[in-house]
Design an enzyme around this catalytic site. Structure first.
Site, PDB file in Angstrom:
ATOM      1  N   GLY A  72       0.945  -1.279  -0.068  1.00 20.63           N
ATOM      2  CA  GLY A  72      -0.094  -0.167  -0.116  1.00 20.63           C
ATOM      3  C   GLY A  72       0.925   1.310   0.025  1.00 20.63           C
ATOM      4  O   GLY A  72       1.801   1.293   0.748  1.00 20.63           O
ATOM      5  N   GLY A  74      -0.388   4.769   0.154  1.00 20.94           N
ATOM      6  CA  GLY A  74      -1.412   5.965   0.391  1.00 20.94           C
ATOM      7  C   GLY A  74      -0.505   6.534   1.560  1.00 20.94           C
ATOM      8  O   GLY A  74       0.859   6.455   1.456  1.00 20.94           O
ATOM      9  N   ALA A  76      -0.124   6.495   4.637  1.00 28.13           N
ATOM     10  CA  ALA A  76       0.632   5.565   5.888  1.00 28.13           C
ATOM     11  C   ALA A  76       1.797   4.723   4.914  1.00 28.13           C
ATOM     12  O   ALA A  76       2.769   4.920   5.446  1.00 28.13           O
ATOM     13  CB  ALA A  76      -0.445   4.735   6.372  1.00 28.13           C
ATOM     14  N   GLY A  77       1.522   4.194   3.867  1.00 25.93           N
ATOM     15  CA  GLY A  77       2.365   3.195   3.442  1.00 25.93           C
ATOM     16  C   GLY A  77       3.485   3.908   2.814  1.00 25.93           C
ATOM     17  O   GLY A  77       4.829   3.662   2.810  1.00 25.93           O
ATOM     18  N   SER A 316     -16.347  17.534   0.455  1.00 26.64           N
ATOM     19  CA  SER A 316     -15.805  17.877   1.764  1.00 26.64           C
ATOM     20  C   SER A 316     -16.770  18.575   2.726  1.00 26.64           C
ATOM     21  O   SER A 316     -17.575  19.494   2.510  1.00 26.64           O
ATOM     22  CB  SER A 316     -14.754  18.738   1.631  1.00 26.64           C
ATOM     23  OG  SER A 316     -14.256  19.253   2.792  1.00 26.64           O
ATOM     24  N   ARG A 363     -20.189  13.746  12.509  1.00 30.09           N
ATOM     25  CA  ARG A 363     -20.658  13.198  11.359  1.00 30.09           C
ATOM     26  C   ARG A 363     -21.920  12.023  11.494  1.00 30.09           C
ATOM     27  O   ARG A 363     -22.879  12.159  10.683  1.00 30.09           O
ATOM     28  CB  ARG A 363     -19.619  12.362  10.452  1.00 30.09           C
ATOM     29  CG  ARG A 363     -18.618  13.165   9.927  1.00 30.09           C
ATOM     30  CD  ARG A 363     -17.355  12.594   9.392  1.00 30.09           C
ATOM     31  NE  ARG A 363     -16.584  13.627   8.735  1.00 30.09           N
ATOM     32  CZ  ARG A 363     -15.335  13.143   8.250  1.00 30.09           C
ATOM     33  NH1 ARG A 363     -14.787  12.052   8.098  1.00 30.09           N
ATOM     34  NH2 ARG A 363     -14.626  14.200   7.678  1.00 30.09           N
ATOM     35  N   GLU A 471      -5.741   3.624   7.509  1.00 26.76           N
ATOM     36  CA  GLU A 471      -7.117   3.108   7.877  1.00 26.76           C
ATOM     37  C   GLU A 471      -7.049   1.454   7.975  1.00 26.76           C
ATOM     38  O   GLU A 471      -8.114   1.010   8.565  1.00 26.76           O
ATOM     39  CB  GLU A 471      -7.883   3.344   6.603  1.00 26.76           C
ATOM     40  CG  GLU A 471      -9.296   3.373   6.894  1.00 26.76           C
ATOM     41  CD  GLU A 471     -10.225   3.759   5.466  1.00 26.76           C
ATOM     42  OE1 GLU A 471      -9.583   4.289   4.777  1.00 26.76           O
ATOM     43  OE2 GLU A 471     -11.274   3.561   5.524  1.00 26.76           O
ATOM     44  N   ARG A 481     -14.713   8.652  13.510  1.00 24.98           N
ATOM     45  CA  ARG A 481     -13.728   9.591  12.965  1.00 24.98           C
ATOM     46  C   ARG A 481     -13.989  11.001  12.980  1.00 24.98           C
ATOM     47  O   ARG A 481     -14.874  11.089  12.060  1.00 24.98           O
ATOM     48  CB  ARG A 481     -12.901   8.862  11.951  1.00 24.98           C
ATOM     49  CG  ARG A 481     -11.684   9.884  11.543  1.00 24.98           C
ATOM     50  CD  ARG A 481     -10.982   9.239  10.328  1.00 24.98           C
ATOM     51  NE  ARG A 481     -11.693   9.124   9.223  1.00 24.98           N
ATOM     52  CZ  ARG A 481     -12.083  10.269   8.396  1.00 24.98           C
ATOM     53  NH1 ARG A 481     -11.501  11.567   8.846  1.00 24.98           N
ATOM     54  NH2 ARG A 481     -12.912  10.362   7.414  1.00 24.98           N
ATOM     55  N   LEU A 487      -6.170  11.756   7.574  1.00 30.27           N
ATOM     56  CA  LEU A 487      -4.968  12.052   6.942  1.00 30.27           C
ATOM     57  C   LEU A 487      -3.867  12.296   7.993  1.00 30.27           C
ATOM     58  O   LEU A 487      -2.670  11.685   7.871  1.00 30.27           O
ATOM     59  CB  LEU A 487      -5.123  13.355   6.346  1.00 30.27           C
ATOM     60  CG  LEU A 487      -6.222  13.382   5.196  1.00 30.27           C
ATOM     61  CD1 LEU A 487      -6.100  14.757   4.482  1.00 30.27           C
ATOM     62  CD2 LEU A 487      -6.018  12.470   4.284  1.00 30.27           C
TER      63      LEU A 487
END
Lengths: 683, 247
Positions: A72, A74, A76-77, A316, A363, A471, A481, A487
């Site tokens: 991955g 993204g 994190a990766g 957004s 949310r 994630e 969240r 992010l």
């Protein structure tokens, strides 16, 4: 804040939960309690600093002898691969996209939180920590969340140094805005494309390491199995998606940074390729899957228009800073042009029900309120066909207005354009309507999952040597969240947390060399090949896509915004039937030795079906409402979510029970020492 | 809507390709172009034919994965990505020609899928600011003038889809490269490597087999993010300065 312990000792503020209900009886087996063996102690503000010091070092000369696989690319990766490459380790990084720059982090719009307190409006590391734990309905570990808040400020420094073009004030300093559920301005943003800009920063840092030779990059590769040899994760089996070649990659440690599984719902805001396969394959090999039922439904997406829809698009929620959400007071006004509905006939329902937070409520609350308005018959936009809980069809309008008229009047069109223009362009393009003239229509959609593979404080899963970030792991967001926090977690894990925790594990390496003849490798390779052959040989009559759609309909109806015992039990039965049919009636054409998108999808959908069943069992067991999990049986008199901390203040970590067995539930109690649990109220 | 689709089918990178014609009925105006192809594929699979391979991922106009020549135009008739192109831009009974990106450095892998890894190699050659993790100064210690930051941002919106290359008669990637050079070069953080960056990136661009820029402007017309042509002027200006400095 009066009840918060600013000088935390180690006195628990809650007692261990004792579950009284057992709604999922018969669907699972109760396993031993789970304890995070790496959980730090001591004053909360010192835990991470202490741990970084205590974790062993790997001397620079030894780093190049250690091999790390990261799946991955993204936030994190990509960030982890770049950072570990810079540190001098041998890194192999894999992604299914044609370039690491296309990981789905790129689609995140609104922003990233950081406790910089640049606005001097009362923000602090402690407040970001407090807001995050509270926003997650007290279902996250406080040590992890404090660390996240602590690292948040470093992320901004790192990204600015890389050239990420955050919004700036006229004086050249960084600008901030506020975000859903939060009363301070701590969100850094790059117009509505923050995810893109942050990802490009990480991607560029990664490509720099590729050029340096510390990182080897495998694009259009999909991980299909994890190699667990002698109890440790030692590699992966991956398929080259262009040639179909099945490859073995061995390393000292494996990191999964493969994102979320929201596509289990078929329609979601996730990219088409986002999938659970890497996590699910690891789960089947012994990695626990934690809190899988926690799904975040995002309140501000563009509503569905018809059966052809392949995915949903998020707008957004920063729009909620300036946009006012409303529906007509009278159902008969729903067909009218909204501009013809006078002020006194509009129901600004979030402002009415939640005057303190108004349009900025978290949310889950905003989403559910919108659903109720539509259920009441006051939704707007086109009528869509739905299958109701009893299997009957119904026609409903699924949309509420998000109105920028007041903001345009107050700020001027130019200012609104500058803040949101790409979002508004996107809306116009998809709907064919001009949001500067007609109020936009929005509706909740599946967006992010808080569940994921269980990890300890060091981000290590229940399989030694298998680390999970971003994630893909379950940590840090609890049951819900907050906006602009995904992010933050991805980058904190990738740049700062994992590189500091993984070295303690690697200090024991290099591990005993293994090669393709090792039984664990042979087993993994064979199982991958068998599975591919099986998909290609069934030759049934239904497309992979049709199975995915059917699974999605079941999940959304029974395990979506509201869940009930009755509905979840029904869903489990439906999913089991669907699984049987899939394995006897799916049609996958073409060969395994070439680019075959249907074959790729078949493997992902097969895993989604198994995950869907576990999500329903998890949701069935948790007879309380918290964050992204709303159980119809657990609400207050006025319809708000009702938590049961005394029963459910635990992480539900599920162990694979075998193809014919029931999953095993391990509970990790959540004990707080720095924060006192309170019922949420946004009224 | 009923459509006639002429689609490029090619088994793999080394096989010869050809146009195939398909009739498709039941297309809704609200579908995206890719959802229209999903519909075609569902019908192909049902009738036992291999579906058409095409790339897409986010389907919200930001990942840059989708990449189709539609009636000879990169991403089709609107200024957007293919995933954000909707069937309301077409008329009932229309014949639509669908091909992969056209450019030698983007070889076809299968049907409509091409290999754009040349873009990654251009970035590897210098499209970054060297800032190791942990070495960053406090973010507000380096102010960036707002107008420059805005220009940097506008250039940074490039999604790397490759439409600029596909649209360019010379197969040049100058708009892609100029966007990165401008995005990084307008910021104070990008200055130390500004001139080595442009030299290295241009060298890699040429080595990949992309063509030279002759300022035709098809790239900026096809760009879904409307990256302006002046990023290429910036690229040329930085390159001249670099050469003048003897790099």
């Amino acid at each position: 804040m009066a009840s918060v312990h600013f000088l935390p000792g180690l006195t628990p503020t809650n007692t261990a939960p004792v579950q009284k209900s057992d709604d999922a009886a018969g669907f699972y087996v109760l396993g031993d309690k789970l304890v995070d063996p790496k959980a730090p102690t001591g004053p909360i503000a010192e835990r991470w600093t202490t741990r970084k010091f205590e974790n062993r070092l790997v001397n620079p000369a030894n780093r190049r002898k250690l091999n790390i696989i990261i799946v991955g690319t993204g936030l994190a990766g990509g960030a982890a691969a770049a950072t570990l490459g810079e540190a001098g380790y041998n890194v192999k990084v894999f992604c299914y996209q044609d370039s690491p720059r296309r990981a789905h982090s790129i689609a995140a719009q609104g922003g990233i939180n950081a406790a910089k307190n640049y606005k001097e409006d009362g923000d602090s590391t402690y407040r970001l920590f407090y807001d995050t734990v509270k926003g997650g309905d007290y279902r996250a570990r406080e040590s992890n969340v404090y660390r996240l808040a602590e690292e948040s400020a470093n992320i901004i420094d790192q990204c600015v140094a890389q050239g990420v073009p955050f919004a700036r004030e006229y004086g050249g300093l960084l600008d901030n805005r506020s975000f859903g559920g939060v009363q301070v301005s701590r969100t850094f943003y790059a117009r509505g494309q923050t995810g893109q800009q942050l990802l490009l920063g990480a991607y560029q840092a990664l490509e720099r390491q590729v050029a340096e030779g510390t990182v080897e990059q495998f694009t259009r590769h999909e991980m299909l199995e994890v190699v667990v040899a002698d109890g440790k994760a030692r590699g992966i089996i991956a398929r080259d998606m262009v040639t179909g070649a099945i490859e073995t990659h061995i390393a000292d440690v494996v990191v999964l940074a493969t994102g979320g599984y929201g596509n289990v719902f078929y329609l979601s805001t996730n990219a088409m390729g986002s999938n659970v396969t890497a996590s699910w394959r690891a789960h089947r090999k012994g990695a626990y899957m934690a809190n899988p039922c926690y799904t975040q439904i995002h309140p501000t997406c563009i509503p569905v228009t018809g059966d052809h829809q392949s995915k949903l698009t998020l707008m957004s929620e920063s729009l909620r800073n300036d946009g006012r959400v409303w529906v007509p007071k009278k159902a008969e006004d729903c067909e009218k042009d909204p501009r013809d509905i006078p002020e006194e006939d509009r129901d600004y329902f979030l402002e009415r029900i939640y005057p303190a937070f108004g349009n900025l409520v978290p949310r889950d609350i905003a989403s559910r309120a919108a659903k109720y308005m539509c259920d009441e018959g006051r939704g707007v936009g086109p009528t869509v066909r739905e299958v109701g809980p009893n299997g009957e069809e119904r026609q409903v309008r699924r949309g509420v207005y998000l109105d920028l008229t007041d903001a345009i009047r107050r700020l001027g069109r130019d200012k609104v354009e500058e803040k949101y223009d790409n979002l508004l362009d996107m809306y116009a393009r998809i709907t064919g309507e001009n949001p500067y003239e007609v109020p936009m229509r929005i509706y909740p959609a599946v967006h992010y999952v808080m569940g994921g593979l269980w990890v300890d404080y060091e981000l290590q899963s229940s399989i030694p040597g298998l680390f999970v970030t971003g994630e893909a792991n379950f940590s840090d967001h609890g049951a819900n969240r907050l906006g602009a926090s995904a992010l933050m977690q991805g980058l904190a894990d990738g740049y700062f947390v994992l590189p500091n925790t993984i070295r303690d594990y690697l200090a024991d390496g290099p591990f005993e060399a293994i090669d393709e003849s090792h039984p664990a490798v042979v087993e993994a390779l064979e199982s991958v090949q068998e599975r591919i052959d099986k998909f290609l040989s069934i030759n049934g009559s239904r497309s992979v896509e049709s199975f995915h759609k059917e699974l999605g309909t079941i999940m959304w109806e029974y395990c979506g915004m509201e869940r009930t015992k009755e509905g979840l039990i029904r869903a489990i039965g439906l999913i089991r039937d669907l699984k049987k049919e899939f394995w006897s009636n799916v049609r996958v054409l073409g060969s395994g030795e070439s680019l075959n998108q249907d074959l790729e999808k078949a493997g992902r959908v097969a895993d989604f079906i198994e995950l869907g069943e576990l999500m329903c069992i998890d949701a069935l067991n948790r007879r309380e409402s918290c964050g992204g999990h709303f159980r119809g049986e657990s609400q207050t008199e006025d319809g708000e979510a009702l938590r049961h901390d005394d029963e459910f203040a635990y992480v539900a970590a599920w162990e694979w029970g075998g193809d014919d067995g029931a999953p095993v539930l391990h509970k990790e109690d959540l004990i707080y020492t720095a924060i006192e649990m309170k019922q949420r109220s946004y009224k | 809507m009923k459509l006639t689709l002429k689609i490029w089918r090619q088994e793999n990178a080394s096989a010869a390709g050809a146009m195939h014609t398909y009739e498709l009925d039941g297309v809704s105006q609200d579908m995206s172009f890719l959802e229209m192809l999903d519909l075609l594929n569902e019908q192909l699979v049902t009738s036992g034919q291999e579906p058409v391979a095409f790339d897409s991922d986010c389907r919200e106009g930001i990942c840059g994965t989708c990449s189709l020549m539609i009636n000879g135009e990169a991403h089709g008739p609107e200024v957007t990505t293919t995933c954000q192109l909707h069937m309301r831009s077409f008329t009932d009974g229309e014949t639509i020609t669908i091909e992969p990106w056209r450019a030698d450095p983007f070889p076809v892998l299968k049907d409509l899928v091409v290999d754009r890894s040349a873009f990654d190699r251009i970035i590897q050659s210098g499209g970054y600011i060297s800032a190791n993790t942990g070495s960053a100064p406090e973010a507000n210690s380096v102010p960036a003038p707002r107008d420059k930051a805005m220009r940097a941002f506008n250039a940074a919106t490039c999604i790397g889809c490759g439409a600029c290359v596909a649209a360019c008669p010379n197969g040049s990637a100058s708009l892609f490269m100029g966007a990165k050079i401008t995005a990084l070069g307008e910021l104070p953080q990008g200055q130390p490597e500004r001139y080595s960056r442009v030299v290295d990136m241009v060298a890699q661009h040429d080595a990949e087999g992309f063509g030279g820029c002759t300022n035709i402007g098809e790239c900026t017309n096809a760009c879904p993010k409307e990256i302006p042509l002046d990023v290429i002027s910036q690229l040329n200006k930085d390159l001249r300065t670099a050469i003048a400095q003897g790099r």
